[in-house]
Design an enzyme around this catalytic site. Structure first.
Site, PDB file in Angstrom:
ATOM      1  N   SER A 140       0.848  -1.192   0.000  1.00  0.00           N
ATOM      2  CA  SER A 140       0.000   0.000   0.000  1.00  0.00           C
ATOM      3  C   SER A 140       0.885   1.244   0.000  1.00  0.00           C
ATOM      4  CB  SER A 140      -0.896   0.017   1.244  1.00  0.00           C
ATOM      5  OG  SER A 140      -1.506   1.283   1.423  1.00  0.00           O
ATOM      6  N   TYR A 154      -2.100  -0.875  10.282  1.00  0.00           N
ATOM      7  CA  TYR A 154      -2.226  -1.224   8.866  1.00  0.00           C
ATOM      8  C   TYR A 154      -0.971  -0.830   8.099  1.00  0.00           C
ATOM      9  CZ  TYR A 154      -3.823  -0.967   4.021  1.00  0.00           C
ATOM     10  OH  TYR A 154      -3.934  -1.108   2.655  1.00  0.00           O
TER      11      TYR A 154
END
Length: 248
Positions: A140, A154
């Site tokens: 990401s 995350y």
């Protein structure tokens, strides 16, 4: 051409979108996810639209590490070989560290990193035995820097996954084994559909088309889309932390 491809987290979101794109390119697909009913929906959709390809499914919770290895071996036996494995299954839930939501952060960290490691182990075992293969991990843009609030665990887990891919790549340099880390920006999925004001967000179909186009080039790493996320990632790494905190 990478003909036989396995994708985890394939019942929805980026996994489902990438499966559609690869099916349109004539690839055989093994789709893995927890939700068996959703997997069947995807399988039926793809075999109906592209009758010339083979689509098999495996109900799989990637946090069951022995089941993950067994599923990968099972697909290899069924297809005869596995040419590419896309480590995509993940969670985006989270909360500020120290606010009593450890279970949520642990689930995200375990799914994104430890289960990612288990998938990479199973994938590379297959590829080393075959003498060829392409490992793709979906990280990401959040992995560029430590992030505040709900993104802390995350971002850390996705950064760990990206570093893991880098280490695996270093280990197999000069061999037919290839490793790619993808860093998608904001692409609309079930995971982020509740976010109303998200900069540069892209619809699922276009985002997944770009992800597949990137993985087909088999680079070491790729931001998707390259603009604005490649320069944005570089900026994030050097931005004062106070500004990073305000930007999320």
């Amino acid at each position: 051409m990478r003909k036989n491809i396995l994708i985890t987290g394939a019942s929805s979101g980026l996994g489902r979108g990438m499966a559609r794109q690869l099916a349109a390119r004539g690839r055989n697909l093994a789709l893995c996810a927890r939700r068996a009913d959703k997997l069947e929906e995807v399988r039926e959709e793809l075999t109906r639209a592209y009758p010339g390809i083979q689509v098999t499914v495996r109900q799989l919770d990637v946090r069951d590490y022995e089941a993950t290895a067994a599923a990968f071996r099972s697909v290899r036996r069924e297809f005869g070989s596995l040419d590419r494995i896309v480590v995509n299954a993940g969670l985006g839930s989270g909360a500020s560290v120290g606010t009593g939501r450890f279970e949520v952060n642990r689930a995200t960290a375990e799914t994104n990193f430890l289960a990612g490691l288990a998938q990479c182990e199973a994938a590379m075992e297959t590829f080393r035995d075959q003498g060829s293969g392409h490992l793709v991990v979906v990280s990401s843009v959040s992995a560029a820097r430590g992030m505040p609030r709900h993104l802390t665990a995350y971002a850390a887990s996705k950064a760990g996954l990206a570093i893991l891919a880098d280490g695996i790549r270093a280990d197999v340099l000069g061999t037919p084994l290839k490793v790619t880390a993808l860093f998608p920006g904001y692409i609309r999925t079930e995971m982020n559909e509740h976010l109303e004001k998200t900069p540069f967000i892209m619809d699922t179909d276009k985002g997944c088309a770009l992800l597949v186009r990137a993985m087909e080039r088999e680079p070491a790493k790729a931001y998707v889309p390259a603009w604005p996320w490649a320069p944005a990632g570089a900026v994030l790494r050097h931005l004062p932390l106070a500004l990073v905190a305000k930007s999320v």
